[in-house]
Design a protein around this motif. Structure first.
Motif, PDB file in Angstrom:
ATOM      1  N   ALA A   1     -13.145  -8.037  -6.981  1.00  0.00           N
ATOM      2  CA  ALA A   1     -13.504  -6.775  -6.322  1.00  0.00           C
ATOM      3  C   ALA A   1     -13.870  -7.009  -4.853  1.00  0.00           C
ATOM      4  O   ALA A   1     -13.539  -6.202  -3.986  1.00  0.00           O
ATOM      5  N   PHE A   2     -14.551  -8.117  -4.595  1.00  0.00           N
ATOM      6  CA  PHE A   2     -14.945  -8.422  -3.221  1.00  0.00           C
ATOM      7  C   PHE A   2     -13.711  -8.631  -2.338  1.00  0.00           C
ATOM      8  O   PHE A   2     -13.631  -8.113  -1.225  1.00  0.00           O
ATOM      9  N   CYS A   3     -12.741  -9.412  -2.832  1.00  0.00           N
ATOM     10  CA  CYS A   3     -11.526  -9.671  -2.054  1.00  0.00           C
ATOM     11  C   CYS A   3     -10.691  -8.406  -1.875  1.00  0.00           C
ATOM     12  O   CYS A   3     -10.051  -8.215  -0.834  1.00  0.00           O
ATOM     13  N   ASP A   4     -10.712  -7.537  -2.882  1.00  0.00           N
ATOM     14  CA  ASP A   4      -9.989  -6.261  -2.758  1.00  0.00           C
ATOM     15  C   ASP A   4     -10.571  -5.420  -1.625  1.00  0.00           C
ATOM     16  O   ASP A   4      -9.842  -4.718  -0.914  1.00  0.00           O
ATOM     17  N   GLU A   5     -11.878  -5.502  -1.466  1.00  0.00           N
ATOM     18  CA  GLU A   5     -12.547  -4.730  -0.421  1.00  0.00           C
ATOM     19  C   GLU A   5     -12.102  -5.184   0.976  1.00  0.00           C
ATOM     20  O   GLU A   5     -12.053  -4.379   1.908  1.00  0.00           O
ATOM     21  N   TYR A   6     -11.764  -6.488   1.123  1.00  0.00           N
ATOM     22  CA  TYR A   6     -11.358  -7.028   2.422  1.00  0.00           C
ATOM     23  C   TYR A   6      -9.839  -7.219   2.515  1.00  0.00           C
ATOM     24  O   TYR A   6      -9.358  -7.896   3.420  1.00  0.00           O
ATOM     25  N   GLN A   7      -9.105  -6.612   1.598  1.00  0.00           N
ATOM     26  CA  GLN A   7      -7.656  -6.804   1.587  1.00  0.00           C
ATOM     27  C   GLN A   7      -6.994  -6.231   2.845  1.00  0.00           C
ATOM     28  O   GLN A   7      -6.098  -6.849   3.417  1.00  0.00           O
ATOM     29  N   ALA A   8      -7.442  -5.052   3.274  1.00  0.00           N
ATOM     30  CA  ALA A   8      -6.827  -4.412   4.449  1.00  0.00           C
ATOM     31  C   ALA A   8      -6.996  -5.255   5.716  1.00  0.00           C
ATOM     32  O   ALA A   8      -6.012  -5.528   6.425  1.00  0.00           O
ATOM     33  N   PRO A   9      -8.229  -5.709   6.070  1.00  0.00           N
ATOM     34  CA  PRO A   9      -8.355  -6.557   7.275  1.00  0.00           C
ATOM     35  C   PRO A   9      -7.636  -7.894   7.141  1.00  0.00           C
ATOM     36  O   PRO A   9      -7.139  -8.428   8.137  1.00  0.00           O
ATOM     37  N   GLN A  10      -7.526  -8.402   5.917  1.00  0.00           N
ATOM     38  CA  GLN A  10      -6.808  -9.658   5.719  1.00  0.00           C
ATOM     39  C   GLN A  10      -5.316  -9.483   6.017  1.00  0.00           C
ATOM     40  O   GLN A  10      -4.699 -10.302   6.702  1.00  0.00           O
ATOM     41  N   ILE A  11      -4.743  -8.405   5.510  1.00  0.00           N
ATOM     42  CA  ILE A  11      -3.328  -8.129   5.751  1.00  0.00           C
ATOM     43  C   ILE A  11      -3.076  -7.874   7.236  1.00  0.00           C
ATOM     44  O   ILE A  11      -2.065  -8.310   7.808  1.00  0.00           O
ATOM     45  N   SER A  12      -4.024  -7.203   7.886  1.00  0.00           N
ATOM     46  CA  SER A  12      -3.893  -6.928   9.317  1.00  0.00           C
ATOM     47  C   SER A  12      -3.882  -8.225  10.125  1.00  0.00           C
ATOM     48  O   SER A  12      -3.062  -8.387  11.044  1.00  0.00           O
ATOM     49  N   LEU A  13      -4.771  -9.146   9.785  1.00  0.00           N
ATOM     50  CA  LEU A  13      -4.806 -10.438  10.471  1.00  0.00           C
ATOM     51  C   LEU A  13      -3.517 -11.230  10.225  1.00  0.00           C
ATOM     52  O   LEU A  13      -2.968 -11.849  11.136  1.00  0.00           O
ATOM     53  N   GLN A  14      -3.049 -11.184   8.999  1.00  0.00           N
ATOM     54  CA  GLN A  14      -1.824 -11.895   8.645  1.00  0.00           C
ATOM     55  C   GLN A  14      -0.632 -11.366   9.437  1.00  0.00           C
ATOM     56  O   GLN A  14       0.185 -12.135   9.946  1.00  0.00           O
ATOM     57  N   GLN A  15      -0.558 -10.057   9.569  1.00  0.00           N
ATOM     58  CA  GLN A  15       0.536  -9.455  10.327  1.00  0.00           C
ATOM     59  C   GLN A  15       0.416  -9.779  11.813  1.00  0.00           C
ATOM     60  O   GLN A  15       1.412 -10.036  12.492  1.00  0.00           O
ATOM     61  N   GLN A  16      -0.828  -9.815  12.325  1.00  0.00           N
ATOM     62  CA  GLN A  16      -1.041 -10.122  13.733  1.00  0.00           C
ATOM     63  C   GLN A  16      -0.628 -11.562  14.045  1.00  0.00           C
ATOM     64  O   GLN A  16      -0.077 -11.838  15.120  1.00  0.00           O
ATOM     65  N   ILE A  17      -0.885 -12.478  13.118  1.00  0.00           N
ATOM     66  CA  ILE A  17      -0.459 -13.871  13.294  1.00  0.00           C
ATOM     67  C   ILE A  17       1.062 -13.954  13.336  1.00  0.00           C
ATOM     68  O   ILE A  17       1.649 -14.626  14.203  1.00  0.00           O
ATOM     69  N   ASN A  18       1.716 -13.254  12.423  1.00  0.00           N
ATOM     70  CA  ASN A  18       3.178 -13.267  12.370  1.00  0.00           C
ATOM     71  C   ASN A  18       3.789 -12.684  13.653  1.00  0.00           C
ATOM     72  O   ASN A  18       4.739 -13.242  14.224  1.00  0.00           O
ATOM     73  N   ASP A  19       3.223 -11.575  14.122  1.00  0.00           N
ATOM     74  CA  ASP A  19       3.720 -10.940  15.354  1.00  0.00           C
ATOM     75  C   ASP A  19       3.525 -11.859  16.560  1.00  0.00           C
ATOM     76  O   ASP A  19       4.395 -11.953  17.438  1.00  0.00           O
ATOM     77  N   ALA A  20       2.362 -12.528  16.613  1.00  0.00           N
ATOM     78  CA  ALA A  20       2.077 -13.425  17.741  1.00  0.00           C
ATOM     79  C   ALA A  20       3.034 -14.612  17.751  1.00  0.00           C
ATOM     80  O   ALA A  20       3.469 -15.070  18.818  1.00  0.00           O
ATOM     81  N   GLN A  21       3.370 -15.137  16.575  1.00  0.00           N
ATOM     82  CA  GLN A  21       4.304 -16.259  16.508  1.00  0.00           C
ATOM     83  C   GLN A  21       5.694 -15.860  17.000  1.00  0.00           C
ATOM     84  O   GLN A  21       6.379 -16.650  17.660  1.00  0.00           O
ATOM     85  N   GLU A  22       6.118 -14.637  16.695  1.00  0.00           N
ATOM     86  CA  GLU A  22       7.419 -14.175  17.155  1.00  0.00           C
ATOM     87  C   GLU A  22       7.415 -13.888  18.656  1.00  0.00           C
ATOM     88  O   GLU A  22       8.434 -14.073  19.340  1.00  0.00           O
ATOM     89  N   LEU A  23       6.270 -13.460  19.195  1.00  0.00           N
ATOM     90  CA  LEU A  23       6.171 -13.106  20.607  1.00  0.00           C
ATOM     91  C   LEU A  23       5.957 -14.322  21.504  1.00  0.00           C
ATOM     92  O   LEU A  23       6.314 -14.302  22.690  1.00  0.00           O
TER      93      LEU A  23
END
Length: 603
Positions: A202-224
């Motif tokens: 339940a705790f990890c589910d609560e932070y799932q949105a910011p985790q996915i956001s960080l993951q996407q930001q890392i991927n975007d930064a690597q491509e840029l």
């Protein structure tokens, strides 16, 4: 607790505070060629928690699986870089490479806890691969190379020993943490951790949105990242900051440029701005900047600003009393007498309370320029407490008997080590097990040596030029170690404190300027420096088990400390620099308590 939840990692975005630490990890994740992140701090700073949590943010593709790989403290070179696949050789009769942890960490995280306790040659290899992204193996008849791009994270507790400056410099970024938290921060950390322990899913589910956001930001930064540029104005700013920090070489410039490009990509920009340099400069320069002209030990108190040695002596520093002038007033003479009586009473009280001989209140001291004097020290000898027993023997078929033969009746050459050379062994006995004859790797022809110098910088060494004499002894040891390419470390003890004047590493070419900047002040914390020496010896033995250690205690012996229970268990020489005919110090007694050789320099 359900076993399926035991492997759930505390979310990166749920860790409280540690802004600089998080930024360094994210930048190294976006661009592994930054060369890794070194985290220095005491226990309880979330070093391991954040290191493990960042692995969950690595982008996942159908072709790669990112792993979090931990390097054990006792790891061997074969475990790290890879070696022969013995099982394949015995069954298939063909040479095959067996990958090590570096290949396993490819596209993931290589976590090295207590990196300061790892042998230097392993740290060198890890940093070489981290900076190049390729692991090249040329050994045991194997020629192999493979990609090894990973986020390198090394942690260390400075209380357990420092990392060599040469190795520290090769980490791209560094963060220094402390465990000072406010009451509110402590409460938030406890509540967050408790919530995680009660229901991890339940705790990890609560932070799932910011985790996915960080993951996407890392991927975007690597491509840029390949599209980011840095203009000449920013290059000038980077070069200026590195020059002002007095860094050695150009690695800082390169790393600041690389980190600035990465930070710009992290922010979604294709151009480096001044704010990018502002953010990464502290991470790049923390472990590389050098303050030129700063004395190695400053004895300024909290209410006394730092001053140059000349200013200290001119404005209230330690100095010998001047002879009275003829025109001194009666009141001045009375005041001087009163001050002397007060100092005498203070000294008597300190002596009655068991204080050190020649002790003074913490204050600035008087410098003495080192006049080089020829010093011939005796050769250090092993005593019953310092004899080194080499107990490394092979077991089973490889164990030697009393006649120096292996169990197969083959004599092992004294030029060989106890480590088998598997490639030659299996080549000569292909298809046979056990092998008909074992081959051994060549033994190292020399043994690394480290000289630990303990220099008494207390006030009593000022008399009769003893400070210059003691420093000449240090110069003699350091110069000899430099010519032989041996390592040293130098601890000063005086003014009721211990200072690391030279960190463990290769002997410097010149030490005279460093020694001339040392002020001899205060009392003699002899017991404390020996306890510190014991700790240093333990750490050095963990880092390099075969290291030959030697200790030199340079003092006038004026200490009441009882050190009978402190045995360094390495060859130790007590150099007594007291020049009086009748010794007032306890040099011979201290040497006996330490089981050390005694050498009176005046003789």
């Amino acid at each position: 607790m359900d076993n399926s939840t035991e492997d759930i990692i505390f979310p990166f975005s749920a860790v409280q505070g540690q802004k600089q630490f998080k930024l360094a990890l994210l930048l190294a994740t976006v661009n592994p060629l930054i060369g890794g992140v070194l985290i220095s701090g005491p226990r309880g700073c979330a070093k391991s928690t954040l290191a493990r949590a960042v692995a969950d943010l690595l982008p996942v593709t159908e072709y790669t699986t990112s792993q979090f790989v931990t390097l054990p403290l006792g790891a061997s070179e074969e475990m790290l870089i890879g070696t022969l696949d013995l099982d394949h050789i015995l069954k298939g009769k063909q040479v095959k490479f067996s990958p090590g942890l570096l290949q396993k960490a490819h596209t993931g995280v290589l976590y090295v806890d207590e990196v300061n306790l790892l042998p230097d040659h392993l740290v060198d290899q890890i940093l070489d691969v981290a900076s190049s992204g390729v692991n090249i193996v040329e050994r045991d008849g194997v020629s192999h190379r493979h990609d090894a791009r990973f986020t390198l994270i090394g942690t260390m507790n400075p209380d357990e020993g420092e990392l060599r400056p040469q190795l520290k410099d090769r980490f791209g970024l560094m963060v220094e943490l402390d465990n000072q938290y406010s009451i509110e921060e402590r409460i938030n950390i406890i509540k967050t951790r408790q919530a995680f322990e009660l229901d991890k899913v339940a705790f990890c589910d609560e932070y799932q949105a910011p985790q996915i956001s960080l993951q996407q930001q890392i991927n975007d930064a690597q491509e840029l990242l390949p599209k980011v540029t840095c203009d000449d104005a920013c290059l000038i700013e980077i070069a200026t900051r590195c020059q002002q920090a007095n860094v050695d070489g150009l690695r800082a410039d390169i790393m600041m440029h690389r980190a600035s490009l990465t930070h710009a990509a992290w922010c979604g920009r294709t151009t480096v701005l001044l704010q990018d340099i502002d953010q990464v400069a502290p991470l790049v320069l923390l472990h590389r900047s050098q303050q030129s002209g700063t004395p190695p030990n400053s004895s300024s108190g909290p209410d006394q600003p730092n001053k140059s040695p000349t200013e200290q002596n001119r404005n209230g520093g330690f100095s010998r009393p001047k002879p009275p002038q003829e025109n001194d007033s009666e009141s001045q003479a009375s005041e001087t007498k009163s001050d002397q009586q007060s100092q005498s009473n203070d000294s008597q009280e300190q002596a009655e309370s068991g204080g050190e001989w020649g002790a003074m209140p913490p204050q600035s001291g008087e410098q003495q320029k080192t006049a080089s004097q020829p010093v011939q020290l005796p050769e250090l000898q092993h005593t019953p407490l310092t004899k080194v027993i080499n107990g490394n023997v092979l077991q089973g078929e490889l164990q030697q008997n009393a006649q120096g033969k292996t169990a197969k009746g083959l004599r092992q050459s004294s030029l060989n080590s106890h480590k088998p050379d598997w490639f030659n062994t299996l080549s000569k006995s292909l298809g046979q097990w056990p092998p008909a004859q074992f081959s051994f790797k060549k033994a190292k022809t020399g043994q690394a040596k480290h000289h630990l110098i303990l220099l008494d910088t207390s006030a009593s060494t000022l008399t009769e030029g003893l400070s210059s004499l003691a420093k000449s002894v240090v110069m003699n040891i350091v110069d000899s170690a430099y010519l032989k390419r041996e390592k040293i470390s130098l601890l000063g003890f005086g003014n009721n404190q211990i200072q690391t004047l030279i960190k463990a590493g290769k002997a410097p070419k010149k030490v005279q300027m460093l020694l001339d900047d040392i002020n001899a002040v205060g009392g003699t914390p002899l017991r404390q420096v020996l306890e510190k020496a014991l700790q240093s010896i333990k750490q050095l033995r963990i880092q390099t088990p075969d290291l030959a250690l030697f200790c030199y205690l340079i003092t006038d012996g004026r200490s009441r400390a009882d050190i009978n229970d402190l045995k360094l268990q390495v060859p130790t020489l007590l150099v007594d620099v007291e020049k009086t005919t009748v010794k007032r110090g306890r040099g011979t007694t201290l040497a006996a308590q330490l089981d050390a050789q005694y050498f009176a320099l005046s003789s």
